[in-house]
Design a protein around this motif. Structure first.
Motif, mmCIF file in Angstrom:
data_model
loop_
_atom_site.group_PDB
_atom_site.id
_atom_site.type_symbol
_atom_site.label_atom_id
_atom_site.label_comp_id
_atom_site.label_asym_id
_atom_site.label_seq_id
_atom_site.Cartn_x
_atom_site.Cartn_y
_atom_site.Cartn_z
ATOM 1 N N PRO A 1 0.947 -1.251 -0.020
ATOM 2 C CA PRO A 1 -0.102 -0.012 -0.013
ATOM 3 C C PRO A 1 0.705 1.194 -0.082
ATOM 4 O O PRO A 1 1.980 1.223 0.461
ATOM 5 N N LYS A 2 0.257 2.379 -0.507
ATOM 6 C CA LYS A 2 1.051 3.746 -0.781
ATOM 7 C C LYS A 2 1.245 4.195 0.679
ATOM 8 O O LYS A 2 0.300 4.359 1.437
ATOM 9 N N TYR B 1 -3.813 -14.135 9.197
ATOM 10 C CA TYR B 1 -4.546 -13.476 8.039
ATOM 11 C C TYR B 1 -3.933 -14.169 6.750
ATOM 12 O O TYR B 1 -4.314 -14.064 5.487
ATOM 13 N N GLY B 2 -2.737 -14.850 7.023
ATOM 14 C CA GLY B 2 -2.016 -15.550 5.847
ATOM 15 C C GLY B 2 -1.155 -14.614 5.407
ATOM 16 O O GLY B 2 -1.121 -13.344 5.847
ATOM 17 N N ALA B 3 -0.181 -14.753 4.525
ATOM 18 C CA ALA B 3 0.916 -14.252 3.842
ATOM 19 C C ALA B 3 0.307 -12.748 3.366
ATOM 20 O O ALA B 3 -0.894 -12.879 2.724
ATOM 21 N N PRO B 4 1.029 -11.700 3.224
ATOM 22 C CA PRO B 4 0.544 -10.559 2.608
ATOM 23 C C PRO B 4 0.048 -10.878 1.230
ATOM 24 O O PRO B 4 -0.809 -10.034 0.881
ATOM 25 N N VAL C 1 -5.504 -2.124 6.450
ATOM 26 C CA VAL C 1 -4.184 -1.896 5.623
ATOM 27 C C VAL C 1 -3.089 -2.467 6.560
ATOM 28 O O VAL C 1 -3.029 -2.092 7.737
ATOM 29 N N PHE C 2 -2.225 -3.068 5.869
ATOM 30 C CA PHE C 2 -0.971 -3.798 6.652
ATOM 31 C C PHE C 2 -1.164 -4.851 7.767
ATOM 32 O O PHE C 2 -0.484 -5.222 8.808
ATOM 33 N N TYR D 1 4.615 -7.632 11.145
ATOM 34 C CA TYR D 1 4.861 -6.570 12.034
ATOM 35 C C TYR D 1 3.714 -6.162 12.760
ATOM 36 O O TYR D 1 3.685 -5.424 13.733
ATOM 37 N N ALA D 2 2.451 -6.729 12.484
ATOM 38 C CA ALA D 2 1.267 -6.134 12.889
ATOM 39 C C ALA D 2 0.711 -7.195 13.850
ATOM 40 O O ALA D 2 0.027 -8.320 13.525
#
Length: 775
Positions: free
Chosen positions: A415-416, A471-474, A483-484, A489-490
């Motif tokens: 994400p930006k 939640y699984g890999a990004p 977001v994120f 790291y979350a």
């Protein structure tokens, strides 16, 4: 335009006129505990409000528009979702009132949601509604209970007529139907057996010390689900309210004189029940021990991250504690140094031993170079050697030649974030991420809450999960709405963790299968976690464990509540009647027992010994349904009598008095008090009742031993009876002016708020030796 039309109507209609005045009163209040989207100050035209608890920082989202719009963040904030005026503002008034009541967050959200549903679906204005029109809306089976407080509030404020809303009740109330209904609350025994089988499969390669066999894998979320289920079988807990906030620990064991071992866990209570050492069934001790040992180790990376977010200035050694770094990673690290976000992630195993990212060469200024030539000014650097001043490209796609951030956060397409820069330092990224996590993902950090009101510092939680674990890999498709939320790291909020377990046990959602289906069992099998609480209570009752012990084990205060969780047959209950009626011998010298005998002989009235005195209600015929807001449950009941000189009760009342005084002081200091009618009303009532408790305790200490003391709420006086002489003495209960006291507290709080309203101006004036009053 709509407000001017509303004002014209209110001049012609008394209900609308009162509603407009009510809204104006609340609009003028300081809404310090509410925010709009993006952390801005809440406005009455916002369609999404966030309530920020001033004591804990817990952030709760409330939708204020037309019912039916769901989503997260700013979803539902578009003007097309607004309720018509003035009801778009009335719902805000109700949110303010509801958030100031001592309810769970889920109950507050449900109450405001059902009010919003009524305002969305009703035909005509609110003052035109009746029981018939509201019932015809079919708001839902349980909506009537949640809607009554809103309707009562509106009627009290004069914005509608009083409506006596009754719930629909077409139930068969025969004894057999009632018993059949209670049996439905018990779990399917096949689901319980299936859960045990799945536990064995999931933990097959985990030893009793919690270590995973080398070369083997474990599905960590499946392990979480079966562990929650097994804990709910081993102890009658509240699965979503209590298990998520279990502190980090191993299973404890205690025995006396080489007797049978007793297993327990340190447990955080809920619903007002205190923390305790909660008994775990011995038959389930082995699987519980294995699971707790596993999560004790497995969740340590997430706990270390939380410690870093709280204090990033610690050395790597201090942060890691006893965590074992993989040998191929450890050789590249200096444990005495203070890590940055990514070198800490490296130590925790988020990257390969030799992973590198491109950084800007030292001394290069990208503003004087062409974009096509920028690749020449970057060099690869190992992640373990990144330093705070190293500059990373803000490229968002991992496939880009200069991309560093997508690789560090684990995203193929990130994400930006830093759209206004070409490069950003590691230090800036770290500061941004910690601030982002603490505002957008977990605003109440360092605390995290369960689905109820219980909380724990996240760094101390037993079940502390990285976002990718849940939640699984990004790069994966699926959940992870924030977001994120999927990055390592979350760290996952505990309420989300509990909700994910409930979903897997019952298979809710379009894309969610139950854990039973995933392991080859029938899709018909589900396990509602609260049903396990009913099962453990029933099995304890069948084992002839006294209801008082079951009550304490279940984390309840009132034994009467326990009976709703016990589903033994009528025959089984009847066999115990003799034991109940023929209670064991009690100490006949106890002052309450002596007074009980005297009272029964003197008045020929029934009298039962209670924890704080005597009860004159015939409890065999009419069970007690009296409730109050004190620890001493019988206090102020019209049927209760207290005995002067009863030392145990006096000590108990003194402790209760201290606790209630602290509650009053807490409310008096609460910044919401001036703006909340509910809090002001509670303060007045509770001040009066606490004063009465103080007077009762003084009478019990000062009057002759054995004097019977009874309080009359109707006459606001104590009746003192000498059981020997039959002489009754009345003592009036003189009450201070609590309204004047409350007014003084509010005026003082308002004055202090006003004096702090413009600290910059006050500082400027003080530099010239002036005050605001002198200008």
């Amino acid at each position: 335009m709509k407000n001017s039309q509303g004002s014209a109507q209110s001049m012609l209609n008394k209900y609308l006129g009162r509603l407009e005045r009510l809204i104006n009163e609340y609009r003028e209040a300081e809404l310090a505990q509410f925010e709009g989207h993006g952390g801005k100050k809440a406005k009455f035209d916002d369609l999404v409000w966030y309530h920020v608890d001033p004591n804990t920082g817990r952030r709760t989202r409330f939708l204020c528009g037309v019912h039916g719009r769901k989503g997260k963040g700013n979803a539902g904030n578009h003007p097309i979702y607004a309720l018509p005026y003035p009801y778009d503002h009335l719902i805000k008034v109700w949110i303010i009132e509801t958030t100031n009541t001592p309810l769970s967050v889920n109950e507050k959200k449900t109450r405001t949601s059902v009010a919003r549903k009524l305002l969305s679906l009703m035909d005509g204005d609110l003052y035109e509604q009746s029981e018939c029109t509201i019932t015809s809306l079919n708001l839902g089976a349980r909506s009537a209970d949640r809607l009554r407080p809103f309707l009562a509030f509106c009627a009290e404020k004069g914005v509608m007529r009083k409506v006596n809303l009754k719930g629909s009740d077409s139930r068969d109330r025969t004894g057999h139907a009632t018993f059949d209904n209670t049996l439905e609350k018990l779990p399917d025994i096949q689901a319980v057996l299936a859960l045990a089988d799945i536990f064995s499969t999931v933990f097959e390669y985990v030893d009793e010390h919690g270590s995973l066999r080398p070369g083997k894998e474990i599905k960590i979320h499946d392990a979480l689900v079966v562990t929650f289920g097994t804990l709910s079988l081993a102890s009658p807990n509240r699965t979503s309210a209590e298990i998520p906030v279990l502190p980090k620990q191993r299973l404890h064991c205690y025995s006396e004189s080489n007797g049978e071992p007793v297993y327990y866990l340190d447990w955080i209570g809920s619903k007002g029940y205190g923390n305790n050492k909660n008994h775990i069934l011995a038959v389930l001790a082995d699987p519980i021990k294995k699971a707790m040992n596993f999560f004790y180790k497995a969740c340590e990376p997430a706990r270390i991250l939380c410690r870093f977010y709280e204090n990033p200035d610690q050395s790597l050694k201090a942060l890691l504690g006893g965590f074992e770094i993989a040998p191929e990673l450890k050789r590249n690290l200096n444990l005495a140094q203070r890590p940055n976000l990514f070198t800490l992630g490296y130590a925790l195993g988020f990257y390969g031993a030799n992973d590198c990212v491109p950084i800007l060469k030292e001394g290069v200024d990208l503003t004087s170079t062409y974009k096509s030539q920028r690749g020449h000014f970057f060099e690869k650097k190992p992640i373990y050697s990144l330093r705070p001043k190293d500059q990373l490209s803000v490229s968002q796609t991992r496939s880009a030649a200069l991309a560093g951030l997508p690789h560090l956060f684990g995203y193929a397409n990130m994400p930006k974030v830093f759209s206004d820069k070409s490069v950003v330092s590691v230090e800036e990224v770290q500061e941004w991420w910690i601030a982002f996590y603490r505002t957008s993902i977990l605003p109440e950090f360092p605390l995290s809450f369960s689905s109820g009101e219980s909380s724990i510092k996240l760094k101390d939680a037993m079940f502390c999960f990285l976002g990718s674990w849940l939640y699984g890999a990004p790069e994966s498709v699926g959940s992870g709405g924030k977001v994120f939320q999927k990055t390592n790291y979350a760290v996952v909020p505990l309420a989300s963790l509990g909700a994910s377990v409930l979903t897997r046990l019952v298979g809710q959602g379009r894309y969610t299968t139950s854990i039973f289906q995933d392991y080859g069992f029938s899709s018909e099998l589900i396990l509602r976690p609260h049903s396990l609480r009913h099962l453990s209570n029933t099995l304890a009752d069948l084992s002839s464990i006294p209801v008082e012990i079951i009550t304490a084990w279940s984390g309840r205060k009132n034994p009467e509540q326990t009976h709703t969780y016990i589903h033994t047959t009528h025959d089984e209950k009847a066999s115990r009647v003799s034991a109940i009626l023929n209670s064991p011998d009690i100490d006949r010298r106890d002052i309450r027992v002596v007074s009980q005998n005297q009272l029964t002989q003197t008045t020929n009235l029934p009298a039962s010994v209670t924890s704080t005195g005597l009860c004159t209600q015939n409890l065999n015929v009419t069970p007690c349904n009296y409730l109050n807001d004190f620890v001493s449950q019988c206090f102020m009941c019209p049927e209760t009598c207290h005995i002067a000189g009863d030392v145990k009760t006096i000590e108990f009342f003194e402790k209760d008095l201290s606790f209630q005084t602290l509650r009053l002081e807490s409310v008096a200091c609460d910044p919401r008090l001036p703006n909340s009618q509910a809090m002001r009303q509670w303060y007045l009532i509770h001040s009066r009742n606490t004063h009465i408790l103080s007077m009762l305790n003084d009478l019990m200490k000062s009057k002759p031993v054995g004097t019977m003391i009874r309080y009359s709420n109707k006459n606001s006086e104590f009746s003192l009876t000498d059981l020997n002489t039959k002489i009754i003495t009345k003592v009036a209960c003189a009450l201070p002016d609590f309204e004047a006291r409350l007014k003084g507290i509010i005026e003082d709080k308002t004055a202090r708020t006003a004096s702090d309203a413009n600290p910059e101006l006050r500082s400027l004036l003080s530099s010239f030796g002036l005050s605001e009053g002198e200008v």
